[in-house]
Design a protein around this motif. Structure first.
Motif, mmCIF file in Angstrom:
data_model
loop_
_atom_site.group_PDB
_atom_site.id
_atom_site.type_symbol
_atom_site.label_atom_id
_atom_site.label_comp_id
_atom_site.label_asym_id
_atom_site.label_seq_id
_atom_site.Cartn_x
_atom_site.Cartn_y
_atom_site.Cartn_z
ATOM 1 N N UNK A 173 16.903 -94.988 58.066
ATOM 2 C CA UNK A 173 16.294 -94.463 59.276
ATOM 3 C C UNK A 173 17.115 -93.372 59.934
ATOM 4 N N UNK A 174 16.433 -92.436 60.567
ATOM 5 C CA UNK A 174 17.056 -91.355 61.329
ATOM 6 C C UNK A 174 16.238 -91.127 62.589
ATOM 7 N N UNK A 175 16.933 -91.054 63.734
ATOM 8 C CA UNK A 175 16.305 -90.751 65.017
ATOM 9 C C UNK A 175 16.899 -89.442 65.519
ATOM 10 N N UNK A 176 16.120 -88.392 65.526
ATOM 11 C CA UNK A 176 16.565 -87.105 66.058
ATOM 12 C C UNK A 176 16.225 -87.056 67.546
ATOM 13 N N UNK A 177 17.246 -87.173 68.385
ATOM 14 C CA UNK A 177 17.030 -87.156 69.829
ATOM 15 C C UNK A 177 16.723 -85.740 70.295
ATOM 16 N N UNK A 178 17.465 -84.773 69.756
ATOM 17 C CA UNK A 178 17.234 -83.366 70.089
ATOM 18 C C UNK A 178 17.641 -82.492 68.928
ATOM 19 N N UNK A 179 16.762 -81.594 68.516
ATOM 20 C CA UNK A 179 17.083 -80.512 67.590
ATOM 21 C C UNK A 179 16.494 -79.215 68.147
ATOM 22 N N UNK A 180 17.164 -78.123 67.813
ATOM 23 C CA UNK A 180 16.681 -76.814 68.240
ATOM 24 C C UNK A 180 17.020 -75.809 67.159
ATOM 25 N N UNK A 181 16.176 -74.815 66.987
ATOM 26 C CA UNK A 181 16.519 -73.668 66.148
ATOM 27 C C UNK A 181 16.655 -72.459 67.069
ATOM 28 N N UNK A 182 17.770 -71.727 66.900
ATOM 29 C CA UNK A 182 18.246 -70.811 67.912
ATOM 30 C C UNK A 182 17.399 -69.591 68.185
ATOM 31 N N UNK A 183 16.414 -69.298 67.346
ATOM 32 C CA UNK A 183 15.526 -68.185 67.660
ATOM 33 C C UNK A 183 14.322 -68.635 68.484
ATOM 34 N N UNK A 239 21.278 -59.857 61.624
ATOM 35 C CA UNK A 239 22.040 -58.886 62.376
ATOM 36 C C UNK A 239 21.958 -59.063 63.880
ATOM 37 N N UNK A 240 20.988 -59.825 64.351
ATOM 38 C CA UNK A 240 20.857 -60.049 65.798
ATOM 39 C C UNK A 240 21.712 -61.212 66.288
ATOM 40 N N UNK A 241 22.266 -62.018 65.364
ATOM 41 C CA UNK A 241 23.024 -63.214 65.748
ATOM 42 C C UNK A 241 24.445 -62.840 66.127
ATOM 43 N N UNK A 242 24.840 -63.235 67.317
ATOM 44 C CA UNK A 242 26.183 -62.951 67.824
ATOM 45 C C UNK A 242 27.069 -64.170 67.599
ATOM 46 N N UNK A 243 28.277 -63.959 67.087
ATOM 47 C CA UNK A 243 29.247 -65.029 66.900
ATOM 48 C C UNK A 243 30.494 -64.724 67.710
ATOM 49 N N UNK A 244 31.231 -65.806 68.144
ATOM 50 C CA UNK A 244 30.930 -67.226 67.965
ATOM 51 C C UNK A 244 29.800 -67.711 68.862
ATOM 52 N N UNK A 245 29.202 -68.837 68.467
ATOM 53 C CA UNK A 245 28.193 -69.530 69.258
ATOM 54 C C UNK A 245 28.689 -70.936 69.573
ATOM 55 N N UNK A 246 28.282 -71.474 70.738
ATOM 56 C CA UNK A 246 28.834 -72.754 71.197
ATOM 57 C C UNK A 246 27.743 -73.727 71.620
ATOM 58 N N UNK A 247 27.899 -74.968 71.175
ATOM 59 C CA UNK A 247 27.171 -76.113 71.715
ATOM 60 C C UNK A 247 28.115 -76.783 72.704
ATOM 61 N N UNK A 278 23.719 -81.188 77.620
ATOM 62 C CA UNK A 278 24.245 -80.128 76.778
ATOM 63 C C UNK A 278 23.667 -78.771 77.162
ATOM 64 N N UNK A 279 24.404 -77.733 76.812
ATOM 65 C CA UNK A 279 23.906 -76.363 76.834
ATOM 66 C C UNK A 279 23.917 -75.857 75.405
ATOM 67 N N UNK A 280 22.795 -75.321 74.948
ATOM 68 C CA UNK A 280 22.612 -75.025 73.532
ATOM 69 C C UNK A 280 23.042 -73.599 73.190
ATOM 70 N N UNK A 281 23.474 -73.387 71.938
ATOM 71 C CA UNK A 281 23.761 -72.031 71.457
ATOM 72 C C UNK A 281 22.454 -71.280 71.237
ATOM 73 N N UNK A 282 22.562 -69.992 70.967
ATOM 74 C CA UNK A 282 21.354 -69.204 70.757
ATOM 75 C C UNK A 282 21.565 -68.227 69.607
#
Length: 407
Positions: free
Chosen positions: A157-167, A258-266, A129-133
């Protein structure tokens, strides 16, 4: 980290599908190598919606995390791009057409899962994947237990393989959630690397009994076992389903600013699941009167009965005990016919598909236990004659339910 479950009717509908789930991918003929049980390469033409045979699209908002998006089924939020990718897009809506917990929804996005279509216990689960920002972006590739409808979260149960926060674009997280270690108390670790929005990267877990290891671009960065839970319950011993989503806002990432640009894509290049059957033990399974579990007439046709027979060493009696819970011969899986969970349900050979009716436990006590119905592999009528059919039956510890399994 916060729990990512949603409240509302859409999630209830998802849970209702879990227990009857089947998978769509086939396994290769050689059961001694890694078998692909699920794959989506996202190679459909541009504008094609999500493949409904593999994924379902959830709808609604998420008050639990105070997320700001509304998940839709629209191709404006999830669609093939014609270049081999699935694109999940978070959009700013002004004015919003959906009602969220906080009023008119300010954003839309998409959340996909395989509940009711594919579940699996153990194996390798990977996505490229390529992550949004940007502030407020929260992409995730994760799994939930398929018994959600019975026991709820976090017991399932929950297995989080990948999580990211965009900042924080140079950091991704892998986490386990279960009873007594959920939400911000989850057990996990962070991986610090390149800017994950600048290009594609692979995120994976290798999941085996009592052991889960996380990878980024092939680099293992943490392994968790029951010893990490401080005596709390390890609930990662049954099938899970996959989830891909792009959330906007919430307790953990914070809201867009105000710094977040939309749209963002995963942007998702592929999702693949394989078994851990490479190098798995294989050989004859013997039981009543020293006879072997045998595929009738060595036929590979779906639905071929499984029977008791004199041991002869042929391929129809050579079984591989997969790390994913399957038992395989002739390139196919030991299967409880028609997902039967009652006494007397026939056991047959069938294409491997990852369903619960093809998952078996093989405890040291000598039982072979069907995960779907919690019943034991049983010689019908306690009859040792060649050709006696095998079935599942309430476990009783009797001789016709005891087996010597390769280990």
């Amino acid at each position: 980290m916060s729990c990512k479950l949603r409240a509302g009717a859409a999630m209830v509908a998802v849970l209702a599908l879990v227990l009857g789930g089947t998978a769509q991918a086939e396994a290769p003929a050689d059961p001694t190598v890694m078998a692909t049980t699920f794959a989506d390469e996202f190679n459909a033409p541009a504008g094609t919606p999500v493949d409904g045979s593999k994924w379902q699209l959830e709808t609604g908002d998420n008050v639990n995390n105070h997320e700001r998006q509304y998940y839709t089924t629209s191709t404006s939020n999830a669609v093939h791009d014609g270049a081999g990718n699935l694109v999940i897009t978070a959009r700013r809506e002004n004015p919003g057409n959906y009602q969220c917990w906080y009023g008119r929804c300010e954003y839309t996005s998409a959340r996909l899962n395989t509940a009711g279509r594919f579940t699996q216990a153990y194996g390798r689960f990977e996505a490229r994947m390529k992550l949004p920002r940007g502030k407020g972006m929260w992409p995730a590739f994760w799994m939930l237990g398929d018994n959600m409808g019975q026991v709820g979260w976090p017991q399932a149960g929950e297995i989080d393989i990948m999580e990211n926060v965009g900042h924080l674009m140079n950091t991704v997280h892998g986490t386990l959630h279960g009873p007594g270690y959920s939400g911000s108390g989850g057990i996990g670790a962070a991986y610090n690397g390149p800017n994950f929005g600048d290009g594609f990267h692979t995120f994976a877990v290798d999941w085996a009994p009592n052991r889960i290891t996380w990878y980024v671009d092939g680099n293992a960065y943490q392994t968790r076992t029951p010893a990490d839970l401080g005596g709390r319950q390890w609930v990662f011993d049954h099938p899970f389903f996959l989830i891909l989503n792009l959330a906007v806002g919430g307790y953990w990432p914070g809201d867009p600013d105000g710094s977040t640009v939309f749209p963002q894509q995963l942007v998702v290049d592929y999702v693949r699941v394989t078994t851990n059957s490479g190098g798995a033990p294989s050989g004859q399974i013997t039981g009543l009167a020293g006879k072997c579990v045998d595929v009738a007439n060595a036929s590979t046709a779906n639905g071929t009965p499984i029977q008791l027979h004199d041991c002869n060493g042929n391929a129809a009696q050579n079984w591989t005990i997969g790390g994913d819970g399957t038992i395989r011969a002739l390139g196919k899986c030991l299967d409880v016919n028609n997902n039967g969970a009652n006494d007397g349900a026939a056991v047959v050979l069938w294409d491997c598909h990852g369903g619960a009716n093809q998952k078996w436990a093989t405890p040291a006590a000598g039982d072979i236990v069907s995960i779907s119905g919690n019943r034991c592999l049983d010689v019908t009528g306690n009859n040792p004659a060649n050709g006696t059919r095998l079935q599942v039956w309430t476990c009783a510890g009797t001789a016709n339910q005891k087996w010597n399994v390769p280990r």
